[in-house]
Motif scaffolding. Structure first.
Motif, PDB file in Angstrom:
ATOM      1  N   GLY A   5       4.206  27.094 -41.946  1.00 31.90           N
ATOM      2  CA  GLY A   5       3.360  26.726 -43.186  1.00 31.90           C
ATOM      3  C   GLY A   5       3.135  28.299 -43.260  1.00 31.90           C
ATOM      4  N   PHE A   6       2.908  29.405 -42.087  1.00 34.46           N
ATOM      5  CA  PHE A   6       2.314  30.769 -41.885  1.00 34.46           C
ATOM      6  C   PHE A   6       4.009  31.428 -42.149  1.00 34.46           C
ATOM      7  CE2 PHE A   6       1.484  34.073 -39.992  1.00 34.46           C
ATOM      8  CZ  PHE A   6       0.645  34.564 -40.315  1.00 34.46           C
ATOM      9  N   LEU A   7       4.640  31.150 -42.111  1.00 31.60           N
ATOM     10  CA  LEU A   7       6.024  32.523 -41.472  1.00 31.60           C
ATOM     11  C   LEU A   7       7.020  31.585 -42.737  1.00 31.60           C
ATOM     12  CD1 LEU A   7       7.835  30.244 -38.503  1.00 31.60           C
ATOM     13  CD2 LEU A   7       6.627  33.027 -38.861  1.00 31.60           C
ATOM     14  N   VAL A   8       6.418  30.425 -43.816  1.00 34.47           N
ATOM     15  CA  VAL A   8       6.936  30.361 -44.943  1.00 34.47           C
ATOM     16  C   VAL A   8       6.497  31.734 -45.310  1.00 34.47           C
ATOM     17  CG1 VAL A   8       7.013  28.427 -46.960  1.00 34.47           C
ATOM     18  CG2 VAL A   8       7.685  28.204 -44.617  1.00 34.47           C
ATOM     19  N   SER A   9       4.775  31.461 -45.836  1.00 37.20           N
ATOM     20  CA  SER A   9       3.797  32.255 -46.526  1.00 37.20           C
ATOM     21  C   SER A   9       4.261  33.434 -46.003  1.00 37.20           C
ATOM     22  CB  SER A   9       2.507  31.782 -45.752  1.00 37.20           C
ATOM     23  OG  SER A   9       1.701  33.234 -46.120  1.00 37.20           O
ATOM     24  N   LYS A  33     -14.776  38.265 -35.217  1.00 36.72           N
ATOM     25  CA  LYS A  33     -14.926  36.755 -36.041  1.00 36.72           C
ATOM     26  C   LYS A  33     -13.603  37.228 -36.200  1.00 36.72           C
ATOM     27  CE  LYS A  33     -19.634  35.940 -36.502  1.00 36.72           C
ATOM     28  NZ  LYS A  33     -21.015  35.809 -37.342  1.00 36.72           N
ATOM     29  N   SER A  34     -13.156  37.242 -36.892  1.00 39.72           N
ATOM     30  CA  SER A  34     -11.665  37.120 -37.449  1.00 39.72           C
ATOM     31  C   SER A  34     -10.343  37.317 -36.547  1.00 39.72           C
ATOM     32  CB  SER A  34     -11.030  38.235 -38.796  1.00 39.72           C
ATOM     33  OG  SER A  34     -12.662  37.925 -39.616  1.00 39.72           O
ATOM     34  N   ILE A  35     -10.594  37.835 -35.528  1.00 35.56           N
ATOM     35  CA  ILE A  35      -9.962  37.731 -34.482  1.00 35.56           C
ATOM     36  C   ILE A  35     -10.166  36.948 -33.510  1.00 35.56           C
ATOM     37  CG2 ILE A  35      -8.983  39.046 -32.434  1.00 35.56           C
ATOM     38  CD1 ILE A  35      -9.766  42.352 -34.023  1.00 35.56           C
ATOM     39  N   ILE A  36     -11.384  36.755 -33.316  1.00 37.37           N
ATOM     40  CA  ILE A  36     -11.167  35.381 -32.220  1.00 37.37           C
ATOM     41  C   ILE A  36     -10.494  34.271 -33.199  1.00 37.37           C
ATOM     42  CG2 ILE A  36     -12.821  33.865 -31.095  1.00 37.37           C
ATOM     43  CD1 ILE A  36     -14.519  36.381 -31.194  1.00 37.37           C
ATOM     44  N   GLY A  37     -10.365  33.659 -34.204  1.00 33.92           N
ATOM     45  CA  GLY A  37     -10.093  33.135 -35.245  1.00 33.92           C
ATOM     46  C   GLY A  37      -9.212  32.233 -35.590  1.00 33.92           C
ATOM     47  N   TYR A  38      -8.669  34.019 -35.432  1.00 34.55           N
ATOM     48  CA  TYR A  38      -6.141  33.972 -35.738  1.00 34.55           C
ATOM     49  C   TYR A  38      -6.450  33.655 -34.584  1.00 34.55           C
ATOM     50  CZ  TYR A  38      -8.125  36.463 -39.808  1.00 34.55           C
ATOM     51  OH  TYR A  38      -8.446  36.887 -41.463  1.00 34.55           O
ATOM     52  N   SER A  39      -6.548  34.095 -33.223  1.00 32.03           N
ATOM     53  CA  SER A  39      -6.399  34.130 -31.718  1.00 32.03           C
ATOM     54  C   SER A  39      -5.764  32.451 -31.572  1.00 32.03           C
ATOM     55  CB  SER A  39      -7.230  34.948 -31.317  1.00 32.03           C
ATOM     56  OG  SER A  39      -8.289  34.806 -30.417  1.00 32.03           O
ATOM     57  N   GLY A  67      -6.086  38.528 -44.933  1.00 24.75           N
ATOM     58  CA  GLY A  67      -4.504  37.432 -44.719  1.00 24.75           C
ATOM     59  C   GLY A  67      -3.990  38.817 -44.468  1.00 24.75           C
ATOM     60  N   PHE A  68      -3.816  39.880 -44.513  1.00 24.43           N
ATOM     61  CA  PHE A  68      -2.977  40.604 -44.217  1.00 24.43           C
ATOM     62  C   PHE A  68      -2.429  41.154 -41.782  1.00 24.43           C
ATOM     63  CE2 PHE A  68       0.027  43.006 -46.280  1.00 24.43           C
ATOM     64  CZ  PHE A  68      -0.602  42.934 -47.764  1.00 24.43           C
ATOM     65  N   LEU A  69      -4.337  40.573 -42.187  1.00 22.36           N
ATOM     66  CA  LEU A  69      -4.972  41.192 -40.245  1.00 22.36           C
ATOM     67  C   LEU A  69      -4.664  39.942 -39.910  1.00 22.36           C
ATOM     68  CD1 LEU A  69      -6.849  42.183 -38.456  1.00 22.36           C
ATOM     69  CD2 LEU A  69      -8.658  40.898 -39.055  1.00 22.36           C
ATOM     70  N   TYR A  74      -1.016  37.466 -36.065  1.00 25.63           N
ATOM     71  CA  TYR A  74       0.278  36.605 -36.027  1.00 25.63           C
ATOM     72  C   TYR A  74       1.127  36.833 -35.122  1.00 25.63           C
ATOM     73  CZ  TYR A  74       3.444  33.081 -35.661  1.00 25.63           C
ATOM     74  OH  TYR A  74       4.567  31.579 -35.842  1.00 25.63           O
ATOM     75  N   ASN A  75       1.731  38.275 -35.819  1.00 28.79           N
ATOM     76  CA  ASN A  75       2.667  38.897 -35.179  1.00 28.79           C
ATOM     77  C   ASN A  75       2.948  39.542 -33.911  1.00 28.79           C
ATOM     78  OD1 ASN A  75       4.341  38.500 -37.626  1.00 28.79           O
ATOM     79  ND2 ASN A  75       3.757  40.289 -38.534  1.00 28.79           N
ATOM     80  N   VAL A  76       1.830  40.681 -33.857  1.00 29.25           N
ATOM     81  CA  VAL A  76       1.051  41.036 -32.357  1.00 29.25           C
ATOM     82  C   VAL A  76       1.173  39.563 -30.919  1.00 29.25           C
ATOM     83  CG1 VAL A  76      -0.081  42.196 -31.057  1.00 29.25           C
ATOM     84  CG2 VAL A  76       0.281  42.657 -32.802  1.00 29.25           C
ATOM     85  N   LEU A  77       0.853  38.743 -31.413  1.00 30.44           N
ATOM     86  CA  LEU A  77       0.701  37.330 -30.415  1.00 30.44           C
ATOM     87  C   LEU A  77       1.840  36.935 -30.264  1.00 30.44           C
ATOM     88  CD1 LEU A  77      -2.875  36.182 -30.665  1.00 30.44           C
ATOM     89  CD2 LEU A  77      -2.192  37.464 -29.410  1.00 30.44           C
TER      90      LEU A  77
END
Length: 82
Positions: A5-9, A33-39, A67-69, A74-77
């Protein structure tokens, strides 16, 4: 399924960028907090592939588009796990 879903977005966002319709939604937020959540979405993959995934972050508030973060992290990880 969440990643698909993320890739489609992302593809839809690229289309908006190409049309000049993408506008940032900048808000004040805690970057740490955002970085921890996304990772956290990469935790299973790290454990499954026996890869150490550790974050050492200090508190950091700032203005950014969550959203951009998320897309950037996501791309970096994703690239780091390849």
């Amino acid at each position: 399924i969440q990643r698909l879903g993320f890739l489609v977005s992302q593809l839809l966002d690229f289309d908006r960028i190409a049309e000049g319709k993408n506008i940032l939604s900048v808000v004040e937020h805690d970057l740490r907090k955002s970085i921890i959540g996304y990772s956290k979405s990469f935790t299973w993959q790290a454990e499954h592939e026996n890869i150490g995934l550790r974050l050492k972050l200090t508190e950091c508030k700032g203005y950014f588009d969550p959203g951009f973060l998320e897309k950037i992290l996501y791309n970096v990880l994703s690239n780091a796990f390849k």
